[in-house]
Design an enzyme around this catalytic site. Structure first.
Site, PDB file in Angstrom:
ATOM      1  N   LYS A 191      47.236  40.590  38.115  1.00 32.57           N
ATOM      2  CA  LYS A 191      45.970  40.002  38.555  1.00 32.57           C
ATOM      3  C   LYS A 191      45.824  38.590  37.999  1.00 32.57           C
ATOM      4  CE  LYS A 191      43.251  44.329  38.622  1.00 32.57           C
ATOM      5  NZ  LYS A 191      42.910  44.310  40.054  1.00 32.57           N
ATOM      6  N   ARG A 193      44.884  54.999  42.986  1.00 30.07           N
ATOM      7  CA  ARG A 193      45.163  56.066  43.960  1.00 30.07           C
ATOM      8  C   ARG A 193      46.391  56.867  43.562  1.00 30.07           C
ATOM      9  NH1 ARG A 193      45.441  51.580  48.586  1.00 30.07           N
ATOM     10  NH2 ARG A 193      44.026  50.652  47.066  1.00 30.07           N
TER      11      ARG A 193
HETATM   12  N1  BES Z   1      40.729  48.468  39.545  1.00 28.57           N
HETATM   13  C1  BES Z   1      40.936  47.729  40.734  1.00 28.57           C
HETATM   14  C2  BES Z   1      39.682  47.668  41.616  1.00 28.57           C
HETATM   15  C3  BES Z   1      38.499  46.944  41.036  1.00 28.57           C
HETATM   16  C4  BES Z   1      38.260  45.628  41.337  1.00 28.57           C
HETATM   17  C5  BES Z   1      37.576  47.618  40.261  1.00 28.57           C
HETATM   18  C6  BES Z   1      37.161  44.975  40.829  1.00 28.57           C
HETATM   19  C7  BES Z   1      36.471  46.977  39.756  1.00 28.57           C
HETATM   20  C8  BES Z   1      36.265  45.652  40.043  1.00 28.57           C
HETATM   21  C9  BES Z   1      42.039  48.377  41.540  1.00 28.57           C
HETATM   22  O1  BES Z   1      43.039  48.997  40.802  1.00 28.57           O
HETATM   23  C10 BES Z   1      42.695  47.288  42.319  1.00 28.57           C
HETATM   24  O2  BES Z   1      43.287  46.430  41.714  1.00 28.57           O
HETATM   25  N2  BES Z   1      42.597  47.342  43.638  1.00 28.57           N
HETATM   26  C11 BES Z   1      43.159  46.362  44.474  1.00 28.57           C
HETATM   27  C12 BES Z   1      43.842  47.058  45.609  1.00 28.57           C
HETATM   28  C13 BES Z   1      44.737  46.181  46.432  1.00 28.57           C
HETATM   29  C14 BES Z   1      45.951  45.764  45.621  1.00 28.57           C
HETATM   30  C15 BES Z   1      45.168  46.952  47.664  1.00 28.57           C
HETATM   31  C16 BES Z   1      42.026  45.487  44.979  1.00 28.57           C
HETATM   32  O3  BES Z   1      40.928  45.977  45.199  1.00 28.57           O
HETATM   33  O4  BES Z   1      42.263  44.282  45.112  1.00 28.57           O
HETATM   34 MN    MN Z   2      44.581  47.695  40.236  1.00 25.45          MN
END
Ligand code: BES
Ligand code: MN
Ligand code: ZN
Length: 501
Positions: A277, A351
């Site tokens: 990230k 997931r």
């Molecule tokens: N933990 C994150 C989602 C999240 C984002 C929670 C902001 C709380 C605040 C999750 O693991 C994630 O990174 N999801 C990605 C999925 C994508 C790679 C398909 C996302 O939402 O960008």
């Molecule tokens: Mn994630």
């Protein structure tokens, strides 16, 4: 903070809170106090254009030599009074008084034309005040004294206060569950990681919850390749915690014994892994274990109030880190269900954790239903903001029960769609499925992924709580920070529909 109850009698001194309803109608106690103060309260109400609406207050500092402070709060229309409005009034009272004296007295009278008894009003007011009093300040070593709340107790005076005390006893247990969740969500990830989070869950043993912790060896044996892949780039060992609360007598039927199940995503820190990230805001990912925090807090609430239900909570605990051993984009893992997954993005890790936790829960417990909670996608925040969790369901009855409970406790959900066309977006050439579905509908494709791990016939709801787990602003019964969203909601679902009589 301590909430106590007593029958009404106007205190002769100290910090006193009284009420008024819409139209600026003073309660009996407010009138009596006003008379003692030679009309100062009603004069101030008039001068401040106070009309008794919910959220309005009249605030008198030291109105005479005896009273340190007198506050009158609006409760709104008598006919609109409900649990929530009293909880919110309690929360506002706490917020207004936190900084002044050590204790305060709230005097409630029965309200003519209300649907609620005075004792229910008192219990709910106490509940709201307690919920608002939460604070995570253990790491503040230099906070000036003036900033620390001093209020330690609220005495709620209401008719038939013994009944209020009884009703409040269960609410207090629910609040303890909510506080536990808020604590867990607030802890930084150098302190809270899979092993220490598992240790926290083990504290529930004191309440009669059976707690089992699986380590990597056990999970490997069970074939949990999806969960283990996420944790393999971390120096911290992945864990799974299973919590069982047995509140139904062994003499009841097998059907009555069938547990309800709650499953939580517990990513104690989510760097994104190799699909790392951006730096900005990454610190928020300490609360990527929010789903597991809710499940643990909920089990605490259910056990604390000795709910007449069999409930199992399962949390998958991992840290998503990018070291030399980390999972790579394109890796293919095999889940406990036997289905294979191509990991196209290591940041879609929640997931993968849930896939194995859900499968384990269903095969081991054959539950009445499964509800999973996860801070699963940023996409749900795009869709619903911070006001509602996204709800996905394969069962209309369960969905409605959760939606109604959400309205009742002000932890709102919004039902989102599932369907074949969305499901097809995670089809894959190299494996049974891939872990991302492309740019659009990201929260939906995540839910579709989870549904591939739900057995036919298991009623299932997935709550994407990415937008509701943490709040940048305070609400009446929720200080800013970790909200504990989901504990009151699911406790309510259980209380309303799944407890044996
Ligand atoms: N933990 C994150 C989602 C999240 C984002 C929670 C902001 C709380 C605040 C999750 O693991 C994630 O990174 N999801 C990605 C999925 C994508 C790679 C398909 C996302 O939402 O960008
Ligand atoms: Mn994630
Ligand atoms: Zn995550």
């Amino acid at each position: 903070m301590k909430i106590t109850f007593a029958n009404p009698s106007l205190p002769a001194q100290g910090i006193v809170v009284v009420t008024a309803t819409d139209g600026g109608k003073l309660s009996k106690s407010a009138e009596a106090l006003d008379a003692k103060l030679s009309g100062a309260l009603s004069r101030a109400a008039k001068a401040g254009k106070f009309t008794g609406k919910a959220g309005e207050t009249v605030d008198l500092m030291a109105p005479d030599a005896k009273y340190e402070r007198v506050v009158m709060i609006g409760l709104g229309k008598a006919a609109d009074l409900k649990d929530l409005s009293l909880q919110e009034a309690g929360g506002r009272i706490y917020a207004a008084l936190a900084g002044q004296g050590a204790s305060a007295t709230v005097v409630l009278d029965a309200v003519e034309g209300a649907d609620m008894t005075a004792s229910d009003m008192g219990a709910n007011l106490g509940f709201g005040a307690l919920l608002r009093s939460y604070r995570f300040d253990k790491y503040l070593t230099k906070e000036p004294k003036e900033k620390k709340p001093v209020l330690k107790g609220i005495k709620v005076m209401c008719p038939t206060s013994a009944k209020a005390r009884t009703a409040f006893a269960d609410m207090e247990k629910v609040a303890e569950g909510v506080f536990f969740t808020r604590d867990l969500v607030s802890e930084p990830s150098n302190v809270l990681y899979p092993a220490t989070l598992a240790k926290e869950a083990q504290a529930l043993k004191k309440l009669g919850v059976k707690v089992t912790v699986l380590g990597e060896k056990e999970m490997k044996k069970l074939g949990m390749g999806a969960l283990l892949g996420v944790g393999q780039g971390s120096a911290r060992e992945s864990k799974m915690v299973i919590m069982e609360w047995t509140g139904v007598a062994k003499s009841k039927s097998a059907k009555a014994q069938q547990p309800v199940a709650f499953v939580g995503k517990g990513v104690t820190f989510d760097t994104g892994g190799i699909s790392i990230k951006p730096a900005g805001g990454m610190e928020d990912m300490k609360w990527d274990m929010g789903g597991s925090g809710v499940v643990i807090g909920l089990m605490k609430a259910l056990a604390g109030r000795k709910a007449k239900v069999n409930a199992v909570g399962v949390v998958g605990l991992v840290e998503n880190m990018p070291d030399g051993n980390a999972q790579r984009p394109g890796d293919i893992v095999k889940s406990m269900s036997g289905q294979t997954i191509e990991v196209l993005n290591t940041d879609a890790e929640g997931r993968l954790v849930l896939a194995d936790a859900l499968w384990y829960t269903q095969t081991k417990y054959k539950p009445k239903f499964v509800v999973d909670l996860a801070t699963l996608t940023g996409a749900i925040i795009v869709a619903l903001g911070n006001e509602r969790a996204g709800m996905y369901a394969n069962d209309d009855t369960l969905a409605e029960q959760i939606s109604d409970a959400g309205d009742a406790v002000d932890e709102l959900v919004w039902r989102m769609p599932l369907g074949k066309a969305y499901d097809e977006l995670i089809n894959c050439d190299a494996a049974d499925m891939q872990n991302i579905g492309g740019r659009w509908g990201g929260s939906i494709t995540a839910a579709q992924f989870l549904q591939r791990f739900i057995k036919d016939g298991t009623p299932w709801v997935h709550l994407d709580i990415a937008g509701t787990t943490w709040s940048k602003k305070a609400k009446p019964v929720t200080p800013k920070g970790g909200t504990g969203y989901g504990v009151r909601l699911l406790d309510r679902v259980v209380a309303d529909h799944y407890e044996s009589k």
